[in-house]
Design a protein around this motif. Structure first.
Motif, PDB file in Angstrom:
ATOM      1  N   VAL A 149      68.742  48.558 -15.942  1.00  7.92           N
ATOM      2  CA  VAL A 149      69.334  47.572 -15.038  1.00  7.92           C
ATOM      3  C   VAL A 149      70.026  46.521 -15.882  1.00  7.92           C
ATOM      4  N   GLN A 150      71.277  46.249 -15.560  1.00  9.14           N
ATOM      5  CA  GLN A 150      72.037  45.262 -16.314  1.00  9.14           C
ATOM      6  C   GLN A 150      71.596  43.866 -15.889  1.00  9.14           C
ATOM      7  N   ASN A 151      71.312  43.022 -16.873  1.00  9.86           N
ATOM      8  CA  ASN A 151      70.886  41.668 -16.581  1.00  9.86           C
ATOM      9  C   ASN A 151      72.079  40.878 -16.059  1.00  9.86           C
ATOM     10  N   ARG A 152      71.881  40.170 -14.960  1.00 12.31           N
ATOM     11  CA  ARG A 152      72.980  39.459 -14.290  1.00 12.31           C
ATOM     12  C   ARG A 152      73.577  38.345 -15.136  1.00 12.31           C
ATOM     13  N   ASP A 153      72.718  37.559 -15.799  1.00 16.45           N
ATOM     14  CA  ASP A 153      73.243  36.399 -16.524  1.00 16.45           C
ATOM     15  C   ASP A 153      73.717  36.748 -17.937  1.00 16.45           C
ATOM     16  N   LYS A 154      73.498  37.978 -18.345  1.00 15.00           N
ATOM     17  CA  LYS A 154      73.938  38.492 -19.657  1.00 15.00           C
ATOM     18  C   LYS A 154      73.368  37.724 -20.855  1.00 15.00           C
ATOM     19  N   LYS A 155      72.477  36.758 -20.594  1.00 19.45           N
ATOM     20  CA  LYS A 155      71.858  36.000 -21.695  1.00 19.45           C
ATOM     21  C   LYS A 155      70.690  36.772 -22.292  1.00 19.45           C
ATOM     22  N   GLU A 156      70.083  37.622 -21.473  1.00 20.53           N
ATOM     23  CA  GLU A 156      68.939  38.403 -21.930  1.00 20.53           C
ATOM     24  C   GLU A 156      69.327  39.867 -22.005  1.00 20.53           C
ATOM     25  N   GLU A 157      68.445  40.632 -22.623  1.00 20.03           N
ATOM     26  CA  GLU A 157      68.658  42.078 -22.762  1.00 20.03           C
ATOM     27  C   GLU A 157      68.633  42.752 -21.393  1.00 20.03           C
ATOM     28  N   ASP A 158      69.271  43.911 -21.289  1.00 19.11           N
ATOM     29  CA  ASP A 158      69.173  44.722 -20.082  1.00 19.11           C
ATOM     30  C   ASP A 158      67.732  45.185 -19.928  1.00 19.11           C
ATOM     31  N   VAL A 159      67.344  45.482 -18.702  1.00 21.80           N
ATOM     32  CA  VAL A 159      65.980  45.906 -18.398  1.00 21.80           C
ATOM     33  C   VAL A 159      65.916  47.428 -18.423  1.00 21.80           C
ATOM     34  N   GLY A 160      64.938  47.979 -19.116  1.00 17.71           N
ATOM     35  CA  GLY A 160      64.759  49.420 -19.141  1.00 17.71           C
ATOM     36  C   GLY A 160      64.204  49.876 -20.468  1.00 17.71           C
ATOM     37  N   PRO A 161      63.819  51.091 -20.575  1.00 14.96           N
ATOM     38  CA  PRO A 161      63.915  52.150 -19.562  1.00 14.96           C
ATOM     39  C   PRO A 161      62.880  51.967 -18.449  1.00 14.96           C
ATOM     40  N   LEU A 162      63.290  52.340 -17.241  1.00 16.88           N
ATOM     41  CA  LEU A 162      62.429  52.272 -16.061  1.00 16.88           C
ATOM     42  C   LEU A 162      62.264  53.669 -15.479  1.00 16.88           C
ATOM     43  N   ARG A 163      61.063  53.963 -15.026  1.00 14.85           N
ATOM     44  CA  ARG A 163      60.844  55.204 -14.277  1.00 14.85           C
ATOM     45  C   ARG A 163      61.484  55.020 -12.898  1.00 14.85           C
ATOM     46  N   PRO A 164      61.819  56.093 -12.201  1.00 14.42           N
ATOM     47  CA  PRO A 164      62.405  55.959 -10.859  1.00 14.42           C
ATOM     48  C   PRO A 164      61.546  55.099  -9.924  1.00 14.42           C
ATOM     49  N   SER A 165      60.230  55.243  -9.988  1.00 10.64           N
ATOM     50  CA  SER A 165      59.353  54.443  -9.127  1.00 10.64           C
ATOM     51  C   SER A 165      59.437  52.955  -9.456  1.00 10.64           C
ATOM     52  N   GLU A 166      59.662  52.624 -10.725  1.00 12.39           N
ATOM     53  CA  GLU A 166      59.805  51.222 -11.121  1.00 12.39           C
ATOM     54  C   GLU A 166      61.129  50.644 -10.622  1.00 12.39           C
ATOM     55  N   LEU A 167      62.185  51.453 -10.655  1.00 10.93           N
ATOM     56  CA  LEU A 167      63.470  51.017 -10.114  1.00 10.93           C
ATOM     57  C   LEU A 167      63.340  50.772  -8.612  1.00 10.93           C
ATOM     58  N   LEU A 168      62.677  51.676  -7.919  1.00 13.19           N
ATOM     59  CA  LEU A 168      62.454  51.540  -6.478  1.00 13.19           C
ATOM     60  C   LEU A 168      61.687  50.260  -6.163  1.00 13.19           C
ATOM     61  N   GLU A 169      60.669  49.954  -6.946  1.00  9.02           N
ATOM     62  CA  GLU A 169      59.883  48.737  -6.745  1.00  9.02           C
ATOM     63  C   GLU A 169      60.741  47.489  -6.945  1.00  9.02           C
ATOM     64  N   ARG A 170      61.643  47.511  -7.901  1.00  9.79           N
ATOM     65  CA  ARG A 170      62.546  46.366  -8.131  1.00  9.79           C
ATOM     66  C   ARG A 170      63.494  46.175  -6.947  1.00  9.79           C
ATOM     67  N   VAL A 171      63.915  47.276  -6.315  1.00 10.22           N
ATOM     68  CA  VAL A 171      64.747  47.174  -5.114  1.00 10.22           C
ATOM     69  C   VAL A 171      63.932  46.529  -3.999  1.00 10.22           C
ATOM     70  N   ARG A 172      62.693  46.987  -3.807  1.00  7.95           N
ATOM     71  CA  ARG A 172      61.832  46.416  -2.759  1.00  7.95           C
ATOM     72  C   ARG A 172      61.586  44.928  -2.951  1.00  7.95           C
ATOM     73  N   LYS A 173      61.501  44.492  -4.192  1.00  2.00           N
ATOM     74  CA  LYS A 173      61.273  43.070  -4.491  1.00  2.00           C
ATOM     75  C   LYS A 173      62.555  42.251  -4.403  1.00  2.00           C
ATOM     76  N   GLY A 174      63.709  42.905  -4.274  1.00  2.00           N
ATOM     77  CA  GLY A 174      64.982  42.205  -4.204  1.00  2.00           C
ATOM     78  C   GLY A 174      65.563  41.889  -5.569  1.00  2.00           C
ATOM     79  N   GLU A 175      64.949  42.389  -6.631  1.00  2.00           N
ATOM     80  CA  GLU A 175      65.454  42.154  -7.985  1.00  2.00           C
ATOM     81  C   GLU A 175      66.694  42.999  -8.274  1.00  2.00           C
ATOM     82  N   VAL A 176      66.810  44.133  -7.586  1.00  2.00           N
ATOM     83  CA  VAL A 176      67.986  44.998  -7.705  1.00  2.00           C
ATOM     84  C   VAL A 176      68.625  45.051  -6.324  1.00  2.00           C
TER      85      VAL A 176
END
Length: 136
Positions: A6-33
């Motif tokens: 996942v690309q970090n929005r503010d570009k000040k920090e590193e991109d997030v990953g690697p994530l398993r598919p279930s972790e990506l899904l959880e980030r969507v549910r939390k509104g982070e993605v």
């Protein structure tokens, strides 16, 4: 297995990953993605999360959690051995969590899906009870 980044929005920090598919899904549910968030799969180029087929639909579906009836520790779908108390769990306590992301239409969809899952669980329980009665 696929790794997601996942690309970090503010570009000040590193991109997030690697994530398993279930972790990506959880980030969507939390509104982070969100649908506009840039993601990539393994070494592919970046693209919007809205292009990941079924991701946001899956995030709206209810989550079914299972718990040991003896110690109430979360377990995987029965039949399973409880890692906490050692009980051989054949029928667990269930909790259905409706996942509502986005707007009101999303919540309406989730509510209908929740009813569908509840009906499915009820039918499954009735079939199991009937099977036990037939075996007796």
């Amino acid at each position: 297995m696929t790794n997601w980044f996942v690309q970090n929005r503010d570009k000040k920090e590193e991109d997030v990953g690697p994530l398993r598919p279930s972790e990506l899904l959880e980030r969507v549910r939390k509104g982070e993605v969100t649908q506009e968030t840039m993601v990539r799969k393994d070494d592919s180029p970046w693209f919007q999360a809205s292009q990941v087929g079924g991701l946001f639909e899956a995030a709206r579906r209810p989550t079914i959690e299972y718990f040991c009836p003896q110690c109430e520790t979360e377990v995987s779908e029965p039949p399973v051995l409880c890692s906490n108390c050692g009980l051989d769990v054949h029928q667990a306590i269930t909790r259905i969590t409706e996942n509502s992301i986005g707007n009101q239409a999303d919540r309406s969809f989730s509510s209908q899906a929740g009813k569908s899952v509840k009906n499915w669980l009820l039918k499954k329980r009735i079939r199991k009870d009937n099977k036990k009665t037939d075996e007796s």
